[in-house]
Design an enzyme around this catalytic site. Structure first.
Site, short mmCIF file in Angstrom:
data_model
loop_
_atom_site.label_atom_id
_atom_site.label_comp_id
_atom_site.label_asym_id
_atom_site.label_seq_id
_atom_site.Cartn_x
_atom_site.Cartn_y
_atom_site.Cartn_z
N GLU A 166 21.43 11.78 7.93
CA GLU A 166 22.48 12.18 6.99
C GLU A 166 22.34 13.62 6.50
O GLU A 166 23.22 14.13 5.82
CB GLU A 166 22.47 11.24 5.77
CG GLU A 166 22.99 9.85 6.04
CD GLU A 166 21.91 8.86 6.49
OE1 GLU A 166 20.87 9.33 7.00
OE2 GLU A 166 22.10 7.64 6.34
N THR A 193 22.87 6.17 12.49
CA THR A 193 21.53 5.86 11.97
C THR A 193 21.01 4.67 12.76
O THR A 193 21.80 3.89 13.30
CB THR A 193 21.59 5.49 10.47
OG1 THR A 193 22.42 4.33 10.34
CG2 THR A 193 22.19 6.60 9.64
N LYS A 201 4.98 -2.71 -5.05
CA LYS A 201 4.99 -2.83 -6.51
C LYS A 201 3.88 -3.79 -6.91
O LYS A 201 4.00 -4.99 -6.71
CB LYS A 201 6.35 -3.32 -7.00
CG LYS A 201 7.42 -2.25 -6.89
CD LYS A 201 8.68 -2.74 -6.24
CE LYS A 201 9.48 -1.56 -5.74
NZ LYS A 201 10.13 -1.79 -4.46
N TRP A 251 3.19 1.43 -8.84
CA TRP A 251 3.60 1.59 -7.45
C TRP A 251 2.44 2.07 -6.60
O TRP A 251 1.68 2.95 -7.01
CB TRP A 251 4.75 2.61 -7.34
CG TRP A 251 6.07 2.05 -7.78
CD1 TRP A 251 6.29 0.87 -8.42
CD2 TRP A 251 7.34 2.66 -7.61
NE1 TRP A 251 7.62 0.71 -8.67
CE2 TRP A 251 8.29 1.79 -8.19
CE3 TRP A 251 7.77 3.85 -7.03
CZ2 TRP A 251 9.66 2.07 -8.19
CZ3 TRP A 251 9.13 4.15 -7.04
CH2 TRP A 251 10.06 3.26 -7.62
#
Ligand code: ADP
Length: 545
Positions: A331, A186, A442, A447
């Site tokens: 992944e 990654t 936030k 959100w």
């Protein structure tokens, strides 16, 4: 009672064997770092992959040992995909855009034995080779006469000289399909990179799935251009799916600018292309500036980051190219979801269809997904409720190489991979990424999706790229600001941009400020690097504070 069918392991070599026998004259075209266009076939490629496997035998490499590549998309890299994995070794594709220190770190972590690199990456290898004690052999992917006289790298050989004398009648070994085939790290935007170790089984199943009609719909009649790099998540599995279908493959090499990509698409009759939004942005800018059209390209898969609605509209409405929006991660091999409409949705009004395309799409059979709340309970598929996206399946990571398992268990003991993305899923199973959990803003207990804020700005004619981040606010916790890189020669003021949001989103979701930057920092995989942007704006204060 066991079934009575042949127990043939799912091996990567079998894909190439199939392509060689059934699509032997199938074309593989590469733009090389040498600057020319190179042409080969699956038959020739299979022979050379066997020569590479023989060379690895001669080198004394055991099963499971790692062979690294630092290379662009091209036929030699493709030979490595099959020659290294097919012979039971593990291909470690390294992202050349990582910092040299990080490259040395991943080479040491993977304990690479052989490292093959394109000529353009010689400076990287010169910088790292003395820090990589596990590497026994350095190979430059070139003809013998291109090898520099004094590279400073001990025993450097050219790939052609190395494999050229080897036998082509090498027989691919048979082994357990769960054997490791390749490893990709990654990009490590936070902390050290983590190794994702794919298996033959996961790669072959992913290759079948990727080719399905409701996924990339690949066939022997396609000419496929993976702009997405082979050094990142196996170019979304396209090299394997290509061998499985026998499609023509067109590799762009190092030339990823709009002009070069366009010329290749037209010259080679490319029907299908895959890449991240930033690359397509360059292509669209070029094609528009020249007043050009696509004569063969019918569809493109765009993923790795949210595809802005303005880009979907441009491809579909201006150029007649169908956009498939896709979601995945290192992944997840990487394909998790792809946005192909169901039959009933084809009858929807155009605007509604375009809105659907902004979603990242439906799970591919083999990938199970759900969204959960903070308590781990599954949330409804209503297209509104958002939660943490979890996935599981035979091509989803279980544990990092030499690392931990990030899986979370549900009540029945099944392990799910937490993606770090926040998403909704609608009643038809279409998943929509709200944001990465670390990027979501936030504000006052609500959100705000940074992707939504960016998508609106990207619709402004003067905006080349937009990145939204949250800034600390004493009353609201965080408030969004948007960093804007303007198109060359274009102009817009802070007020123009803020006015553009009016009526397009709720008032409290409109950013508090606009910051103009020369360029949005991009990470090693061409995605916006918000951590770097935050560093750049370290002294910034919201207006009125
Ligand atoms: P990294 O960028 O850290 O190397 P990956 O390449 O594995 O990691 O990127 C995976 C992440 O990219 C996903 O978790 C998601 O946040 C983002 N991503 C991928 N595809 C999309 C998409 N179509 N829309 C929005 N975000 C996406």
């Amino acid at each position: 009672m066991l079934g009575l069918m042949q127990n043939q392991p799912l091996l990567i070599s079998s894909l190439l064997t199939f392509a060689e026998r059934h699509h032997g004259d199938g074309e593989i075209v590469s733009r090389r770092v040498e600057g020319d266009i190179h042409r080969t076939t699956y038959r020739q490629l299979a022979g050379r992959a066997r020569q590479l496997a023989s060379a690895l035998d001669a080198q004394g490499l055991a099963m499971g040992e790692r062979v690294a590549s630092i290379a662009w998309n091209g036929y030699r890299h493709m030979e490595m995909y099959f020659g290294v994995s097919g012979s039971g070794r593990v291909l470690h594709t390294i992202n050349p855009r990582l910092h040299p220190e990080q490259i040395a770190w991943v080479v040491n972590h993977a304990e690479d034995r052989v490292l093959c690199f394109d000529m353009t990456f010689l400076p990287i290898v010169q910088a790292i080779h003395s820090h990589c004690p596990t590497v026994q052999k350095w190979v430059m992917l070139c003809d013998a006469d291109k090898l520099p006289a004094d590279s400073g790298i001990p025993n450097l050989v050219s790939y052609e000289a190395w494999i050229g004398a080897m036998r082509t009648d090498y027989a691919w070994p048979q082994f357990d399909e769960n054997t490791a085939s390749s490893i990709c790290y990654t990009s490590g935007t936070t902390g050290n990179p983590k190794g994702v170790l794919y298996s033959h089984r996961s790669s072959v199943l992913h290759a079948y799935a990727a080719a399905l009609p409701d996924v990339m719909c690949l066939s022997s009649r396609d000419a496929v251009l993976p702009v997405v790099p082979m050094f990142h998540v196996n170019a979304w599995g396209i090299p394997y799916s290509a061998a499985l279908t026998g499609c023509k493959l067109v590799f762009p090499g190092p030339a990823l600018d709009g002009k070069s990509v366009y010329e290749l698409i037209e010259a080679e009759g490319v029907t299908f292309a895959a890449g991240v939004p930033t690359v397509w942005q360059m292509l669209l800018t070029h094609v528009r500036s020249q007043g050009q059209k696509f004569s063969s390209l019918t569809r493109t898969v765009i993923g790795g980051a949210a595809c802005p609605p303005a880009m979907i509209a441009a491809f579909e409405d201006e150029f007649g190219v169908h956009v498939l929006h896709a979601w995945g991660m290192t992944e997840t091999s990487p394909l998790g979801t792809l946005c192909t409409p169901k039959k009933k949705q084809l009858a929807w009004p155009l605007e509604q269809q375009r809105a659907l395309q902004q979603k990242q799409g439906r799970a591919i059979c083999g990938v199970d997904m759900k969204i959960v709340g903070g308590d781990g309970q599954e949330l409804p598929w209503d297209g509104k409720t958002y939660g943490d996206l979890l996935v599981r399946g035979p091509w989803i990571l279980e544990r990092y190489f030499k690392g931990d398992s990030p899986l979370v268990e549900d009540a029945s003991g099944l392990g799910w991979f937490p993606t770090g993305d926040v998403a909704t899923i609608d009643a038809d199973g279409f998943m929509h990424i709200t944001d990465r959990s670390k990027d979501v803003i936030k504000s006052g207990g609500e959100w705000i999706s940074s992707i939504d804020v960016e998508n609106i700005a990207m619709g402004h004619p003067a905006v080349a790229m937009a990145a939204c981040i949250g800034m600390p606010h004493p009353k609201w916790d965080e408030r969004p600001i948007v960093a804007i890189a303007l198109k060359p020669g274009a102009s817009a003021t802070r007020e123009d941009i803020l006015a553009f949001y009016e009526g397009k989103t709720a008032k409290w979701q409109i950013p508090d400020d606009v910051v103009f930057v020369d360029a949005i920092p991009l990470g090693a995989t061409g995605k916006m690097l918000k951590t770097r942007l935050r560093e750049q704006l370290a002294g910034y204060k919201l207006p009125g504070l």
